[in-house]
Design a protein around this motif. Structure first.
Motif, PDB file in Angstrom:
ATOM      1  N   PHE A  86      29.100  13.319  36.594  1.00  0.00           N
ATOM      2  CA  PHE A  86      28.796  14.313  37.615  1.00  0.00           C
ATOM      3  C   PHE A  86      29.967  14.482  38.582  1.00  0.00           C
ATOM      4  N   ILE A  87      30.578  13.360  38.968  1.00  0.00           N
ATOM      5  CA  ILE A  87      31.726  13.424  39.870  1.00  0.00           C
ATOM      6  C   ILE A  87      32.854  14.248  39.253  1.00  0.00           C
ATOM      7  N   LEU A  88      33.136  14.002  37.975  1.00  0.00           N
ATOM      8  CA  LEU A  88      34.183  14.770  37.295  1.00  0.00           C
ATOM      9  C   LEU A  88      33.806  16.250  37.226  1.00  0.00           C
ATOM     10  N   ALA A  89      32.523  16.515  36.939  1.00  0.00           N
ATOM     11  CA  ALA A  89      32.066  17.906  36.859  1.00  0.00           C
ATOM     12  C   ALA A  89      32.193  18.601  38.213  1.00  0.00           C
ATOM     13  N   VAL A  90      31.902  17.871  39.296  1.00  0.00           N
ATOM     14  CA  VAL A  90      32.012  18.453  40.635  1.00  0.00           C
ATOM     15  C   VAL A  90      33.463  18.756  40.977  1.00  0.00           C
ATOM     16  N   LEU A  91      34.347  17.827  40.667  1.00  0.00           N
ATOM     17  CA  LEU A  91      35.760  18.037  40.979  1.00  0.00           C
ATOM     18  C   LEU A  91      36.316  19.262  40.268  1.00  0.00           C
ATOM     19  N   VAL A  92      35.858  19.468  39.031  1.00  0.00           N
ATOM     20  CA  VAL A  92      36.295  20.652  38.289  1.00  0.00           C
ATOM     21  C   VAL A  92      35.524  21.892  38.742  1.00  0.00           C
ATOM     22  N   GLY A  93      34.208  21.728  38.884  1.00  0.00           N
ATOM     23  CA  GLY A  93      33.352  22.869  39.194  1.00  0.00           C
ATOM     24  C   GLY A  93      33.527  23.419  40.582  1.00  0.00           C
ATOM     25  N   ALA A  94      34.037  22.604  41.530  1.00  0.00           N
ATOM     26  CA  ALA A  94      34.243  23.100  42.887  1.00  0.00           C
ATOM     27  C   ALA A  94      35.217  24.269  42.910  1.00  0.00           C
ATOM     28  N   GLN A  95      36.104  24.320  41.917  1.00  0.00           N
ATOM     29  CA  GLN A  95      37.029  25.440  41.822  1.00  0.00           C
ATOM     30  C   GLN A  95      36.320  26.719  41.357  1.00  0.00           C
ATOM     31  N   VAL A  96      35.193  26.542  40.639  1.00  0.00           N
ATOM     32  CA  VAL A  96      34.463  27.682  40.072  1.00  0.00           C
ATOM     33  C   VAL A  96      33.501  28.284  41.097  1.00  0.00           C
ATOM     34  N   GLY A  97      32.699  27.408  41.757  1.00  0.00           N
ATOM     35  CA  GLY A  97      31.762  27.920  42.745  1.00  0.00           C
ATOM     36  C   GLY A  97      30.553  27.020  42.910  1.00  0.00           C
ATOM     37  N   VAL A  98      29.746  27.321  43.921  1.00  0.00           N
ATOM     38  CA  VAL A  98      28.614  26.471  44.265  1.00  0.00           C
ATOM     39  C   VAL A  98      27.531  26.504  43.189  1.00  0.00           C
ATOM     40  N   GLU A  99      27.336  27.650  42.552  1.00  0.00           N
ATOM     41  CA  GLU A  99      26.282  27.740  41.542  1.00  0.00           C
ATOM     42  C   GLU A  99      26.610  26.870  40.327  1.00  0.00           C
ATOM     43  N   PHE A 100      27.874  26.827  39.941  1.00  0.00           N
ATOM     44  CA  PHE A 100      28.282  25.972  38.820  1.00  0.00           C
ATOM     45  C   PHE A 100      28.007  24.505  39.142  1.00  0.00           C
ATOM     46  N   VAL A 101      28.297  24.075  40.377  1.00  0.00           N
ATOM     47  CA  VAL A 101      28.048  22.686  40.767  1.00  0.00           C
ATOM     48  C   VAL A 101      26.556  22.384  40.726  1.00  0.00           C
ATOM     49  N   ALA A 102      25.725  23.338  41.151  1.00  0.00           N
ATOM     50  CA  ALA A 102      24.274  23.135  41.080  1.00  0.00           C
ATOM     51  C   ALA A 102      23.817  22.949  39.638  1.00  0.00           C
ATOM     52  N   TRP A 103      24.367  23.730  38.721  1.00  0.00           N
ATOM     53  CA  TRP A 103      24.026  23.578  37.308  1.00  0.00           C
ATOM     54  C   TRP A 103      24.477  22.213  36.788  1.00  0.00           C
ATOM     55  N   MET A 104      25.594  21.720  37.246  1.00  0.00           N
ATOM     56  CA  MET A 104      26.059  20.400  36.825  1.00  0.00           C
ATOM     57  C   MET A 104      25.124  19.300  37.326  1.00  0.00           C
ATOM     58  N   PHE A 105      24.596  19.485  38.546  1.00  0.00           N
ATOM     59  CA  PHE A 105      23.602  18.539  39.043  1.00  0.00           C
ATOM     60  C   PHE A 105      22.383  18.519  38.132  1.00  0.00           C
ATOM     61  N   LEU A 106      21.898  19.697  37.760  1.00  0.00           N
ATOM     62  CA  LEU A 106      20.736  19.770  36.875  1.00  0.00           C
ATOM     63  C   LEU A 106      21.023  19.103  35.528  1.00  0.00           C
ATOM     64  N   ALA A 107      22.180  19.390  34.945  1.00  0.00           N
ATOM     65  CA  ALA A 107      22.508  18.854  33.626  1.00  0.00           C
ATOM     66  C   ALA A 107      22.615  17.326  33.651  1.00  0.00           C
ATOM     67  N   THR A 108      23.287  16.774  34.647  1.00  0.00           N
ATOM     68  CA  THR A 108      23.436  15.323  34.698  1.00  0.00           C
ATOM     69  C   THR A 108      22.125  14.635  35.075  1.00  0.00           C
ATOM     70  N   ALA A 109      21.287  15.293  35.893  1.00  0.00           N
ATOM     71  CA  ALA A 109      19.973  14.723  36.201  1.00  0.00           C
ATOM     72  C   ALA A 109      19.116  14.656  34.944  1.00  0.00           C
ATOM     73  N   ALA A 110      19.178  15.687  34.097  1.00  0.00           N
ATOM     74  CA  ALA A 110      18.439  15.675  32.837  1.00  0.00           C
ATOM     75  C   ALA A 110      18.965  14.573  31.909  1.00  0.00           C
ATOM     76  N   LEU A 111      20.283  14.428  31.852  1.00  0.00           N
ATOM     77  CA  LEU A 111      20.883  13.379  31.023  1.00  0.00           C
ATOM     78  C   LEU A 111      20.453  11.996  31.506  1.00  0.00           C
ATOM     79  N   ARG A 112      20.405  11.803  32.809  1.00  0.00           N
ATOM     80  CA  ARG A 112      19.982  10.515  33.373  1.00  0.00           C
ATOM     81  C   ARG A 112      18.521  10.232  33.040  1.00  0.00           C
ATOM     82  N   ALA A 113      17.679  11.253  33.117  1.00  0.00           N
ATOM     83  CA  ALA A 113      16.268  11.068  32.781  1.00  0.00           C
ATOM     84  C   ALA A 113      16.105  10.657  31.325  1.00  0.00           C
ATOM     85  N   ILE A 114      16.854  11.299  30.433  1.00  0.00           N
ATOM     86  CA  ILE A 114      16.786  10.954  29.012  1.00  0.00           C
ATOM     87  C   ILE A 114      17.230   9.505  28.792  1.00  0.00           C
ATOM     88  N   ALA A 115      18.305   9.095  29.477  1.00  0.00           N
ATOM     89  CA  ALA A 115      18.801   7.724  29.334  1.00  0.00           C
ATOM     90  C   ALA A 115      17.773   6.710  29.821  1.00  0.00           C
TER      91      ALA A 115
END
Length: 490
Positions: free
Chosen positions: A368-397
């Motif tokens: 998530f940290i890596l995704a945020v560092l990259v996604g911050a250049q793209v925009g706030v909505e991309f970072v929100a999607w990264m939060f959702l994706a990593t939260a889903a991955l954590r739940a599966i784990a």
């Protein structure tokens, strides 16, 4: 002389904690609703950067010591005093460090005005460090009413101070002062309620093992706080302050149900699970906690996501509708996935399996940290999607590894949980559809219709699935015990 933690009933503990936490967040968001109509999204964006520093520093000032002290079978006054001075010293060191680093941090964020805000808010670390063990003393003594009262009155007084300041001063200052006032009042009220005076600091106070245990418990919290706080900090360097403010408010609203109810349940469920005698009682407690979480936190947070437009309109006002509702919908779904893992976090702590939690969480948080560092250049909505994706991955784990570690089977927990876990996504779909159908209606009408849709979905799930019916009964019985109507009910 050592003291053992008092053991009042589960319902009594949960009732006080639930009421105090819900009241606290209602007060907090009542203040936000008012301030959002006085201050601008850009003001909240600047404050989000200040708040991110506070979040990270607060974990360093505690390092799991409060949880370690609460879980200790016995805690002498000498040990309590030692922990008090350790917490206070950590808070003081952090206060000085943040004050010294305020200017470099502001330069890194390309916002020189941050310097004065960070210097002012740094006092929160000392205040929070000094109050931590007073709250531990209240919990160990079973004085949940006193603790709950302190945690409600402190934000009330903080809000009063904030609103008075907001009359005369605009910009982020009212929000910064609210944080300081809240911490100061919480320290004063907790110290008065605990009625304890720490001994003078001395070597050999017997806290080394508690500090070591606290470090093991606090490391996952530190990683989580770093990953959560990094998003506004990274966005603050690349995105407009108004966009950061929208992101901050969306994440705050998306987390509110999880924080208000989940934190209260944690204070009660973790000790209950750690005291469960036998595997059967432990598994029964786990399934009860999971059912209660799904049909309280899970359903409500997904309803908030589906009703993002009316929720933002009612809470924040029309100035926030451009970006915040989209971010809120995404964040709410991510919060639901966080909750799926959160239910399995309880038995990890209750059974002392913090290392497993660290092994699962660390890769996901780093991702998530890596995704945020990259996604911050793209925009706030991309970072929100990264939060959702990593939260889903954590739940599966968590679903894949934790049940096996707890000895409750690889798939039995998942099979038992799956029917009820489907209810919150269905609630999200129904409430979102309701909002779109009533797009031209007032926000209050949309909200009421969405609440009706949520109730219909839960009812239909209970009709179709015997598992959902059983989980709803379990949740009802737990709620009845919490509110004092079902004492003795299984």
């Amino acid at each position: 002389m050592s003291e053992q933690p008092a053991q009042p009933s589960l319902g009594a503990n949960a009732r006080v904690m639930l009421v105090s936490q819900v009241a606290r967040y209602i007060i907090q968001f009542g203040a936000v609703a008012v301030l959002s109509r006085i201050l601008t999204p850009a003001d909240f964006g600047v404050y989000a950067l200040v708040s991110a520093v506070v979040v990270i520093g607060s974990v360093f000032s505690d390092l799991g010591l409060t949880l370690s002290a609460i879980r200790a079978p016995e805690l002498s006054h000498r040990q309590w005093s030692g922990l008090f001075w350790v917490n206070t010293a950590l808070g003081g060191v952090l206060m000085v460090a943040v004050m010294a680093l305020a200017s470099p941090i502001a330069a890194l964020m390309h916002n020189p005005s941050l310097t004065t805000y960070l210097v002012a808010v740094a006092t929160v670390f000392l205040l929070g460090g000094a109050s931590a063990q007073y709250r531990v003393a209240l919990i160990r003594a079973g004085r949940y009413q006193a603790l709950g009262l302190a945690e409600v009155v402190a934000p009330v007084l903080g809000v009063v101070v904030t609103l008075v300041v907001a009359i005369f001063i605009r910009g982020p200052w009212p929000l910064v002062i609210q944080q300081i006032a809240w911490a100061a009042f919480l320290l004063a009220l907790s110290a008065l309620a605990a009625r304890r005076v720490p001994q003078r600091p001395r070597r050999g106070s017997g806290v080394r093992s508690l500090v070591t245990t606290g470090g093991a418990l606090g490391l996952p919290l530190l990683i989580e706080s770093l990953s959560n706080a990094l998003a506004p900090l990274a966005l603050g360097r690349t995105q407009p302050a108004a966009a950061v403010g929208a992101f901050s408010q969306a994440s705050n609203i998306g987390n509110i149900v999880h924080l208000a109810l989940g934190d209260s349940l944690t204070r009660v469920v973790v000790p209950a699970m750690s005291k469960a005698e036998g595997d059967e009682a432990f598994v029964r407690a786990l399934h009860t906690a999971r059912a209660a979480y799904v049909f309280s936190v899970g359903v409500l947070v997904m309803a908030v996501g589906g009703l993002a437009v009316p929720v933002v309109t009612i809470l924040l006002g029309g100035n926030w509708l451009e970006l915040t509702p989209r971010l809120l919908s995404i964040w709410a779904v991510g919060s639901f996935f966080q909750g799926v893992a959160f239910v399995l976090y309880w038995p990890l702590v209750g059974r002392g399996l913090a290392r497993l939690q660290l092994r699962i969480d660390t890769p996901v948080r780093v991702l998530f940290i890596l995704a945020v560092l990259v996604g911050a250049q793209v925009g706030v909505e991309f970072v929100a999607w990264m939060f959702l994706a990593t939260a889903a991955l954590r739940a599966i784990a968590y679903l894949a590894f934790v049940p096996r570690a707890l000895g409750i089977g690889d798939l039995s927990y998942v099979r038992a949980a799956m029917p009820s876990l489907m209810a919150p996504p269905l609630v999200f779909a129904a409430t979102r559809a309701t909002t779109r159908l009533l797009a031209d209606a007032p926000a209050v009408v949309q909200g009421l219709a969405g609440a009706g849709a949520m109730a219909v979905v839960v009812l239909m799930c209970s009709v179709v699935s015997p598992t959902v019916r059983a989980d709803l009964r379990s949740t009802r019985n737990l709620v009845a015990d919490v509110v004092g109507l079902g004492a003795g009910r299984a």
